[in-house]
Scaffold this motif. Structure first.
Motif, PDB file in Angstrom:
ATOM      1  N   ARG A   1      19.864  57.457  51.884  1.00  0.00           N
ATOM      2  CA  ARG A   1      19.064  57.450  50.657  1.00  0.00           C
ATOM      3  C   ARG A   1      19.252  58.709  49.822  1.00  0.00           C
ATOM      4  N   VAL A   2      20.034  59.663  50.364  1.00  0.00           N
ATOM      5  CA  VAL A   2      20.238  60.917  49.635  1.00  0.00           C
ATOM      6  C   VAL A   2      21.064  60.645  48.377  1.00  0.00           C
ATOM      7  N   LEU A   3      22.163  59.916  48.566  1.00  0.00           N
ATOM      8  CA  LEU A   3      23.003  59.575  47.428  1.00  0.00           C
ATOM      9  C   LEU A   3      22.503  58.275  46.831  1.00  0.00           C
ATOM     10  N   GLY A   4      22.414  58.216  45.513  1.00  0.00           N
ATOM     11  CA  GLY A   4      21.977  56.986  44.869  1.00  0.00           C
ATOM     12  C   GLY A   4      23.025  55.905  45.017  1.00  0.00           C
ATOM     13  N   ALA A   5      22.595  54.658  44.837  1.00  0.00           N
ATOM     14  CA  ALA A   5      23.511  53.526  44.961  1.00  0.00           C
ATOM     15  C   ALA A   5      24.679  53.646  43.995  1.00  0.00           C
ATOM     16  N   CYS A   6      24.413  54.177  42.788  1.00  0.00           N
ATOM     17  CA  CYS A   6      25.452  54.235  41.762  1.00  0.00           C
ATOM     18  C   CYS A   6      26.611  55.139  42.160  1.00  0.00           C
ATOM     19  N   SER A   7      26.315  56.199  42.939  1.00  0.00           N
ATOM     20  CA  SER A   7      27.423  57.078  43.317  1.00  0.00           C
ATOM     21  C   SER A   7      28.355  56.371  44.300  1.00  0.00           C
ATOM     22  N   TYR A   8      27.815  55.575  45.201  1.00  0.00           N
ATOM     23  CA  TYR A   8      28.683  54.773  46.067  1.00  0.00           C
ATOM     24  C   TYR A   8      29.436  53.728  45.260  1.00  0.00           C
ATOM     25  N   CYS A   9      28.643  52.991  44.503  1.00  0.00           N
ATOM     26  CA  CYS A   9      29.173  51.820  43.830  1.00  0.00           C
ATOM     27  C   CYS A   9      30.341  52.178  42.925  1.00  0.00           C
ATOM     28  N   GLY A  10      30.151  53.205  42.073  1.00  0.00           N
ATOM     29  CA  GLY A  10      31.190  53.583  41.116  1.00  0.00           C
ATOM     30  C   GLY A  10      32.490  53.940  41.816  1.00  0.00           C
ATOM     31  N   VAL A  11      32.399  54.835  42.789  1.00  0.00           N
ATOM     32  CA  VAL A  11      33.601  55.315  43.472  1.00  0.00           C
ATOM     33  C   VAL A  11      34.279  54.193  44.262  1.00  0.00           C
ATOM     34  N   LEU A  12      33.488  53.453  45.032  1.00  0.00           N
ATOM     35  CA  LEU A  12      34.070  52.429  45.907  1.00  0.00           C
ATOM     36  C   LEU A  12      34.622  51.246  45.109  1.00  0.00           C
ATOM     37  N   ARG A  13      33.921  50.884  44.023  1.00  0.00           N
ATOM     38  CA  ARG A  13      34.399  49.776  43.203  1.00  0.00           C
ATOM     39  C   ARG A  13      35.725  50.137  42.536  1.00  0.00           C
ATOM     40  N   LYS A  14      35.799  51.367  41.966  1.00  0.00           N
ATOM     41  CA  LYS A  14      37.037  51.796  41.309  1.00  0.00           C
ATOM     42  C   LYS A  14      38.193  51.820  42.303  1.00  0.00           C
ATOM     43  N   SER A  15      37.897  52.239  43.532  1.00  0.00           N
ATOM     44  CA  SER A  15      38.930  52.309  44.546  1.00  0.00           C
ATOM     45  C   SER A  15      39.489  50.907  44.847  1.00  0.00           C
ATOM     46  N   ILE A  16      38.612  49.927  44.972  1.00  0.00           N
ATOM     47  CA  ILE A  16      39.076  48.555  45.242  1.00  0.00           C
ATOM     48  C   ILE A  16      39.857  48.013  44.038  1.00  0.00           C
ATOM     49  N   LEU A  17      39.339  48.252  42.831  1.00  0.00           N
ATOM     50  CA  LEU A  17      40.023  47.751  41.637  1.00  0.00           C
ATOM     51  C   LEU A  17      41.444  48.308  41.557  1.00  0.00           C
ATOM     52  N   ASN A  18      41.570  49.617  41.819  1.00  0.00           N
ATOM     53  CA  ASN A  18      42.899  50.229  41.768  1.00  0.00           C
ATOM     54  C   ASN A  18      43.807  49.654  42.851  1.00  0.00           C
ATOM     55  N   LYS A  19      43.263  49.465  44.028  1.00  0.00           N
ATOM     56  CA  LYS A  19      44.041  48.936  45.145  1.00  0.00           C
ATOM     57  C   LYS A  19      44.568  47.536  44.836  1.00  0.00           C
ATOM     58  N   VAL A  20      43.678  46.664  44.360  1.00  0.00           N
ATOM     59  CA  VAL A  20      44.100  45.293  44.059  1.00  0.00           C
ATOM     60  C   VAL A  20      45.094  45.292  42.892  1.00  0.00           C
ATOM     61  N   ALA A  21      44.839  46.131  41.886  1.00  0.00           N
ATOM     62  CA  ALA A  21      45.751  46.205  40.742  1.00  0.00           C
ATOM     63  C   ALA A  21      47.153  46.631  41.208  1.00  0.00           C
ATOM     64  N   LEU A  22      47.205  47.571  42.154  1.00  0.00           N
ATOM     65  CA  LEU A  22      48.500  47.991  42.708  1.00  0.00           C
ATOM     66  C   LEU A  22      49.163  46.841  43.460  1.00  0.00           C
ATOM     67  N   GLU A  23      48.366  46.145  44.259  1.00  0.00           N
ATOM     68  CA  GLU A  23      48.899  45.030  45.066  1.00  0.00           C
ATOM     69  C   GLU A  23      49.576  43.968  44.201  1.00  0.00           C
ATOM     70  N   ILE A  24      48.968  43.689  43.038  1.00  0.00           N
ATOM     71  CA  ILE A  24      49.547  42.634  42.199  1.00  0.00           C
ATOM     72  C   ILE A  24      50.556  43.195  41.193  1.00  0.00           C
ATOM     73  N   GLY A  25      50.862  44.478  41.322  1.00  0.00           N
ATOM     74  CA  GLY A  25      51.862  45.098  40.452  1.00  0.00           C
ATOM     75  C   GLY A  25      51.418  45.202  39.006  1.00  0.00           C
ATOM     76  N   ALA A  26      50.115  45.440  38.786  1.00  0.00           N
ATOM     77  CA  ALA A  26      49.606  45.500  37.413  1.00  0.00           C
ATOM     78  C   ALA A  26      50.087  46.762  36.697  1.00  0.00           C
ATOM     79  N   ASN A  27      50.379  46.625  35.400  1.00  0.00           N
ATOM     80  CA  ASN A  27      50.756  47.769  34.579  1.00  0.00           C
ATOM     81  C   ASN A  27      49.536  48.467  34.002  1.00  0.00           C
TER      82      ASN A  27
END
Ligand SMILES: [Zn+2]
Ligand SMILES: [Zn+2]
Length: 297
Positions: free
Chosen positions: A128-154
């Protein structure tokens, strides 16, 4: 002001009353201009669009499809991240699925559960120390970048609108975070990181909502139950006050930022990028921010 039809909007900042047809034209003209000015779309490119199901991401997907659907060489793929927010994300994902299938666009859904073995609800319950938004922002961006790399997105395209951009710029000013400002600009090419692009950055939030409405785009209007970034809320109210008393303020902030960031970039060379020791994603430290957050649990 451009024809005899009834106006559906008055743009205080431009002094124009526009009918449905001319409003839609105006939005799409600004999007095309932004694309031309800030990023080129070359031949045979793959565009990954982050699709939450909210109005901004639905509109950006819809507009890109409208502008580019005749370009057979372009491949548009929608990516949704299911963070695991009970009572909220299930619904917005349905909107995302519906829009992608209506437009005939390939849709990839990845969840926190698949990637990290736990949901956002689970993560915030444990820490509960870190707000939900700090997890969500970082982890969501990480997944988006990963999937974008997987599909060879420009490009990884997000639905950030003028209000989002103006708020972020002002927040960085208020906290004196020049380094962050440079990073907010469409960044230089970095290996392992898909370049971001924000085609709606010149469209005011209200106009994004109106565009969705007049085009019958199904969008989830619910707000994330975790959304309460205190400083952003204050900055939003302040900017809306300025905008109504001094129309065009949000555009001025954006314009000033665009000029300034080019000058700043010379003084702030890009961070050296290496690979995260844990997950292998590109980052500027030994362990990436996502892995550092997850290790804290
Ligand atoms: Zn008109
Ligand atoms: Zn990592």
């Amino acid at each position: 002001m451009k024809c005899n039809a009834d106006a559906i909007i008055f743009q205080k900042y431009s002094g124009m009353h526009l009918c449905r047809k001319h409003f839609i034209e105006d939005v799409e003209r600004k999007v095309k201009l932004t694309i031309r000015k800030h990023f080129n779309i070359g031949k045979n490119e793959t565009l990954a669009v982050a699709l939450s199901g909210g109005k901004d991401s639905c509109v950006v997907l819809y507009v890109l499809h409208k502008i580019f659907h005749e370009r057979r060489d372009l491949n548009i793929v929608a990516i949704s991240v299911d963070e695991g927010i009970k009572g909220y994300r299930e619904h917005s994902l349905e909107y995302a699925k519906e829009l992608a299938s209506t437009l005939g666009i390939k849709h990839i859904i990845r969840s926190f559960e698949d990637e990290y073995g736990t949901t956002l609800d689970g993560l915030t319950a444990k820490n509960r120390v870190l707000g939900a938004c700090s997890y969500c922002g970082v982890l969501r961006k990480s997944i988006l970048n990963k999937v974008a790399l997987e599909i060879g997105a420009n490009r990884l395209i997000t639905g950030h609108n003028l209000d989002d951009e103006a708020q972020t710029i002002l927040m960085n000013h208020l906290s004196g975070d020049v380094d962050r400002m440079v990073r907010l600009d469409p960044p230089r090419e970095i290996e392992g990181m898909v370049l971001r692009a924000k085609p709606l950055r010149k469209i005011p939030e209200k106009e994004v909502a109106l565009y969705a409405l007049v085009n019958d785009i199904p969008v989830d209007l619910e707000v994330c139950p975790y959304a309460h970034e205190a400083l952003r809320g204050e900055v939003r109210d302040m900017l809306n006050g300025f905008e109504s008393r001094h129309p065009g303020t949000k555009y001025s902030l954006l314009r000033g930022f665009d000029k300034m960031v080019k000058l700043l970039a010379a003084d702030f060379p890009p961070a050296t990028i290496s690979k995260c020791r844990v997950c292998g994603q590109a980052c500027n430290a030994e362990v990436c921010q996502a892995c550092r957050l997850l290790e804290k649990i």
